[in-house]
Design an enzyme around this catalytic site. Structure first.
Site, PDB file in Angstrom:
ATOM      1  CG  HIS A 241       0.336   6.127  -0.623  1.00  0.00           C
ATOM      2  ND1 HIS A 241      -0.805   6.682  -1.151  1.00  0.00           N
ATOM      3  CD2 HIS A 241      -0.031   5.562   0.564  1.00  0.00           C
ATOM      4  CE1 HIS A 241      -1.820   6.455  -0.325  1.00  0.00           C
ATOM      5  NE2 HIS A 241      -1.383   5.777   0.717  1.00  0.00           N
TER       6      HIS A 241
ATOM      7  CD  GLU B   4      -4.842   6.448   2.402  1.00  0.00           C
ATOM      8  OE1 GLU B   4      -4.550   5.249   2.552  1.00  0.00           O
ATOM      9  OE2 GLU B   4      -3.999   7.364   2.499  1.00  0.00           O
TER      10      GLU B   4
ATOM     11  CG  HIS C 228      -1.725   1.197   1.454  1.00  0.00           C
ATOM     12  ND1 HIS C 228      -3.076   1.256   1.170  1.00  0.00           N
ATOM     13  CD2 HIS C 228      -1.395   2.423   1.950  1.00  0.00           C
ATOM     14  CE1 HIS C 228      -3.530   2.465   1.474  1.00  0.00           C
ATOM     15  NE2 HIS C 228      -2.531   3.197   1.953  1.00  0.00           N
ATOM     16  CD  GLU C 229       1.878   3.364   3.659  1.00  0.00           C
ATOM     17  OE1 GLU C 229       2.075   4.474   3.106  1.00  0.00           O
ATOM     18  OE2 GLU C 229       0.870   3.125   4.340  1.00  0.00           O
TER      19      GLU C 229
END
Length: 309
Positions: free
Chosen positions: A143, A217, A139-140
């Protein structure tokens, strides 16, 4: 099955629209500042602050939460995991940092994939299984791939300046006859006008950034699902983090509240009933979107951006 990974098109369009809208607002804001304090002074001041925000904001954020960069020798499993994810996402390996805190969370900072840092807390590494932690780290990484951290940093710059002007103005009574800013001896806008414009800029920026923050998100959740192929692992991680955060002492949570927009799960898990004020989508919507992605992966169909309605 189409599991190719790349930047989220929907997020890229939203970031572009957000920056264009913010740009229009900021042109008006800059014009008012130039007319009131002089073009040269305003340009130099804003330029210096923008450069500082762009190049130093990530370092200040990491320092504010006590993040410490760790070597492969200090955190071999975390380094190996992130290195593997970066190969799959086709980006350079970022710096890796750890925050010593029981609050389970993670975030990414940096102005570009070549100048990025991924950070995890000791709380999240102790809490999650390897598969769940991999979902969070993916997930990071997403980003970083989407460069949305940089956009959020730049979008927040003028909002921060506007907020400071509003606070300064009301603190010192600007616009109410004090401070030598009367309409009689000032050819430019009165300080009250500056405060009013600053307040409008802050409000518009607030809502645009909140909307973008919630979508990014969803995009990062989708990216993590595509990279790992296990949306259920990320769902499990999100539920665990939320559950533990509800039992963390409020003093510990308040120490991390300023980083809410960048955390994978905000430390204040009990969001307002008005979702427009939230930096993150409701947890149930994120879980539902990941469940749809799980079905798409298992069904062998193309993986689409799965947003909640």
């Amino acid at each position: 099955m189409n599991t190719s990974f790349g930047r989220d098109t929907g997020l890229q369009i939203r970031m572009l629209v957000t920056m264009l809208l913010l740009g229009l607002v900021y042109v008006v804001f800059a014009a008012v500042l130039f007319a009131s304090v002089g073009g040269a002074v305003a340009a130099i001041g804003c330029g210096a602050l923008l450069a500082f925000q762009f190049f130093a904001s990530d370092k200040l954020a990491l320092r504010s939460v006590g993040a410490k960069e760790v070597s492969p020798q200090e955190a071999p499993e975390l380094h190996a995991m992130i290195e593997r994810l970066c190969v799959q996402a086709d980006i350079p390996k970022p710096k890796i940092a750890v925050v010593s805190t029981p609050v389970p969370n993670a975030f990414a900072m940096g102005r570009s994939p070549k100048a990025a840092t991924v950070c995890a807390t000791t709380g999240i590494m102790d809490l999650l299984s390897p598969a769940e932690l991999e979902g969070v780290m993916a997930h990071e990484i997403t980003h970083i791939v989407n460069r949305d951290v940089m956009i959020m940093t730049l979008a927040g710059f003028f909002a921060s300046v506007a907020s400071m002007i509003v606070q300064f103005g009301f603190l010192f009574g600007g616009g109410y006859g004090g401070g030598g800013y009367s309409d009689d001896d000032d050819d430019g806008p009165s300080f009250m006008v500056i405060i009013l414009v600053s307040a409008i800029v802050w409000v518009v920026s607030f809502f645009l950034m909140r909307t973008l923050s919630r979508y990014r998100e969803f995009a990062a959740d989708r990216g993590a699902a595509v990279i790992t192929g296990r949306p259920s692992a990320l769902s499990s991680a999100l539920l665990k983090i939320s559950g533990i955060n509800e039992r963390i002492p409020q003093n510990d949570l308040r120490a991390h509240a300023e980083m809410n927009a960048f955390y994978i799960v905000p430390v204040k898990v009990k969001e307002s009933i008005y979702n427009i004020f939230s930096t993150h989508p409701p947890m149930e919507q994120r879980i539902a979107a990941l469940s749809r992605l799980e079905s798409q992966l298992q069904g062998g169909g193309p993986v689409r951006t799965a947003l909640a309605s």
